[in-house]
Design a protein around this motif. Structure first.
Motif, PDB file in Angstrom:
ATOM      1  N   LYS A 121     -14.939 -34.054  49.685  1.00 40.64           N
ATOM      2  CA  LYS A 121     -13.717 -34.586  49.909  1.00 40.64           C
ATOM      3  C   LYS A 121     -12.347 -33.630  49.379  1.00 40.64           C
ATOM      4  CE  LYS A 121     -14.345 -39.501  50.747  1.00 40.64           C
ATOM      5  NZ  LYS A 121     -14.454 -41.106  50.145  1.00 40.64           N
ATOM      6  N   THR A 124     -11.782 -30.462  51.040  1.00 45.45           N
ATOM      7  CA  THR A 124     -11.248 -30.599  52.270  1.00 45.45           C
ATOM      8  C   THR A 124      -9.540 -30.893  52.093  1.00 45.45           C
ATOM      9  OG1 THR A 124     -11.969 -32.912  52.349  1.00 45.45           O
ATOM     10  CG2 THR A 124     -13.140 -31.019  53.810  1.00 45.45           C
ATOM     11  N   TYR A 128      -6.281 -29.226  53.415  1.00 50.60           N
ATOM     12  CA  TYR A 128      -5.075 -29.862  53.882  1.00 50.60           C
ATOM     13  C   TYR A 128      -3.901 -29.151  53.216  1.00 50.60           C
ATOM     14  CZ  TYR A 128      -2.084 -33.621  54.340  1.00 50.60           C
ATOM     15  OH  TYR A 128      -0.841 -34.289  54.736  1.00 50.60           O
ATOM     16  N   GLU A 165      -4.961 -33.743  60.176  1.00 45.62           N
ATOM     17  CA  GLU A 165      -4.966 -34.497  59.139  1.00 45.62           C
ATOM     18  C   GLU A 165      -5.996 -34.567  58.151  1.00 45.62           C
ATOM     19  OE1 GLU A 165      -3.239 -37.378  58.525  1.00 45.62           O
ATOM     20  OE2 GLU A 165      -1.749 -37.205  60.344  1.00 45.62           O
ATOM     21  N   HIS A 166      -5.936 -35.160  57.026  1.00 47.06           N
ATOM     22  CA  HIS A 166      -7.123 -34.666  56.147  1.00 47.06           C
ATOM     23  C   HIS A 166      -8.575 -35.266  56.367  1.00 47.06           C
ATOM     24  CE1 HIS A 166      -9.379 -35.937  52.063  1.00 47.06           C
ATOM     25  NE2 HIS A 166      -9.678 -34.656  52.326  1.00 47.06           N
ATOM     26  N   LYS A 167      -8.617 -36.347  57.167  1.00 49.11           N
ATOM     27  CA  LYS A 167      -9.585 -36.888  57.733  1.00 49.11           C
ATOM     28  C   LYS A 167     -10.426 -36.061  58.708  1.00 49.11           C
ATOM     29  CE  LYS A 167      -8.320 -41.628  57.114  1.00 49.11           C
ATOM     30  NZ  LYS A 167      -7.912 -43.220  57.987  1.00 49.11           N
ATOM     31  N   LEU A 168      -9.541 -35.373  59.592  1.00 52.97           N
ATOM     32  CA  LEU A 168     -10.087 -34.525  60.591  1.00 52.97           C
ATOM     33  C   LEU A 168     -10.744 -33.368  59.924  1.00 52.97           C
ATOM     34  CD1 LEU A 168     -10.674 -33.608  63.665  1.00 52.97           C
ATOM     35  CD2 LEU A 168      -8.040 -32.492  63.386  1.00 52.97           C
ATOM     36  N   TYR A 170     -11.987 -33.066  56.930  1.00 49.59           N
ATOM     37  CA  TYR A 170     -13.117 -33.719  56.259  1.00 49.59           C
ATOM     38  C   TYR A 170     -14.372 -34.013  57.237  1.00 49.59           C
ATOM     39  CZ  TYR A 170     -16.203 -37.146  53.833  1.00 49.59           C
ATOM     40  OH  TYR A 170     -17.105 -37.847  53.313  1.00 49.59           O
ATOM     41  N   ARG A 171     -13.890 -34.535  58.382  1.00 48.17           N
ATOM     42  CA  ARG A 171     -14.965 -34.948  59.375  1.00 48.17           C
ATOM     43  C   ARG A 171     -15.745 -33.716  59.877  1.00 48.17           C
ATOM     44  NH1 ARG A 171     -11.946 -36.934  62.918  1.00 48.17           N
ATOM     45  NH2 ARG A 171     -11.863 -38.867  61.875  1.00 48.17           N
ATOM     46  N   ARG A 174     -17.867 -32.200  56.931  1.00 43.62           N
ATOM     47  CA  ARG A 174     -19.019 -33.043  56.641  1.00 43.62           C
ATOM     48  C   ARG A 174     -20.062 -32.848  57.708  1.00 43.62           C
ATOM     49  NH1 ARG A 174     -18.004 -39.334  57.544  1.00 43.62           N
ATOM     50  NH2 ARG A 174     -17.957 -38.548  59.632  1.00 43.62           N
TER      51      ARG A 174
END
Length: 339
Positions: A121, A124, A128, A165-168, A170-171, A174
């Protein structure tokens, strides 16, 4: 530390790769050696930039300068704090646990054994901020996702203008770490290589190249850090539409742009770990905390003693192997008896 790259550099020209291998240790470097003077092995210190410039521009090589991602994130942190102060926004209930006289909270993340999920996390999030607060859009064709797509899906026309996005991010990371079963330490080394690439090649990580740059850094870090390295063809099983030839070519360019400098000093690794912890605190990414129990305290004490004994044995072995005239001063010798 895992697999390493061995190369000889001649003063007359740059190394030439004879083929595109599948692993780092398969790289073969050819040089033109003069028959009159014999082989010339240039010391690594001769290829490094002066100390003043290195400390200023290469935080991935030295422990003193601050990491790039932490400095880029401070702009957003200051703006957020200033906005909250001006608008009188309450910080809300404290979600972080603090130690007291009766209870000590600790997490399971240490510099030698970081927590995998929390580390990914933070890494990433650092990527970002690199993308969001980049200076420009300098890039190279080998990392352009439009020219070298990672999947058969059509790349959108605005792929180079929309920040992920940070979620993208991270995904994406990961998925690679989970499928390849990589460690948290590998994630930290990945970030070191990423910042070293941006510094050496004078380029930026941006929407059009972030996936391939991150993939190249993970590919290299996994081979250098882990003894059981993941082969390039294994990544092709994770990313179904990428070819092993493309992976080999990207890895070769990544190594050349790093000037084959894959060494990560322990001080640099520790700096990146603690800067990632600071990044987590600034962005409310809390590490999982648990009260310190008697059993866990005994376990930590046992691990500490084990490490102390290990380092004592290593230091003694190092003294025996590298005995020099400098150590002769403190050695007591028995006087000879002349009869």
């Amino acid at each position: 530390m895992g697999n390493t790259v061995s190369c000889c550099v001649s003063p007359g020209g740059s190394p030439k790769i004879t083929r595109q291998p599948d692993r780092i240790e398969d790289y073969q470097v050819n040089t033109d050696l003069s028959e009159d003077t014999g082989p010339y092995l240039q010391h690594i210190s001769d290829r490094e930039v002066p100390d003043d410039l290195a400390l200023e521009s290469n935080p991935s090589d030295h422990a003193r300068p601050s990491t790039i991602f932490l400095s880029k994130s401070q702009t957003d942190v200051r703006d957020k704090r200033k906005s909250n102060h001006i608008n009188h926004v309450s910080p809300g209930p404290l979600s972080k646990k603090y130690s007291s006289c009766s209870t000590i909270f600790i997490d399971d993340s240490t510099v030698s054994q970081p927590n995998l999920k929390s580390t990914i996390k933070c890494v990433t999030l650092a990527i970002y901020y690199h993308i969001k607060n980049r200076d420009s859009d300098r890039s190279l064709d080998i990392f352009d996702e439009k020219m070298h797509p990672l999947s058969r899906e059509q790349v959108p026309d605005d792929y180079s203008r929309i920040d992920p996005e940070h979620k993208l991010i991270y995904r994406f990371v990961r998925t690679l770490f989970s499928a390849a079963q990589l460690t948290a330490e590998c994630a930290i080394v990945t970030l070191v290589y990423l910042e070293r690439l941006l510094t050496y090649a004078e380029m930026d990580i941006c929407p059009c190249n972030w996936k391939r740059i991150v993939l190249g850094a993970i590919l290299l870090a996994s081979k250098v850090w882990d003894d059981q390295a993941v082969w390039n063809v294994d990544y092709c099983q994770i990313l179904k539409d990428i070819t092993v030839e493309d992976m080999n070519e990207m890895e070769r360019h990544f190594l050349e742009l790093l000037q084959f400098n894959i060494n990560v000093p322990a001080s640099v690794y520790a700096k990146y770990y603690f800067d990632l912890r600071s990044l987590a605190d600034d962005n409310n990414l809390s590490f999982p905390l648990e009260p310190l129990s008697k059993e866990r305290a005994q376990k930590l004490e046992a691990i500490s003693r084990l490490c102390e004994d290990k380092y004592k044995d290593l230091s003694k072995a190092a003294i025996r192997r590298s005995f020099s005239a400098d150590n002769l001063v403190g050695i007591r010798r028995s006087q000879a008896v002349i009869s």
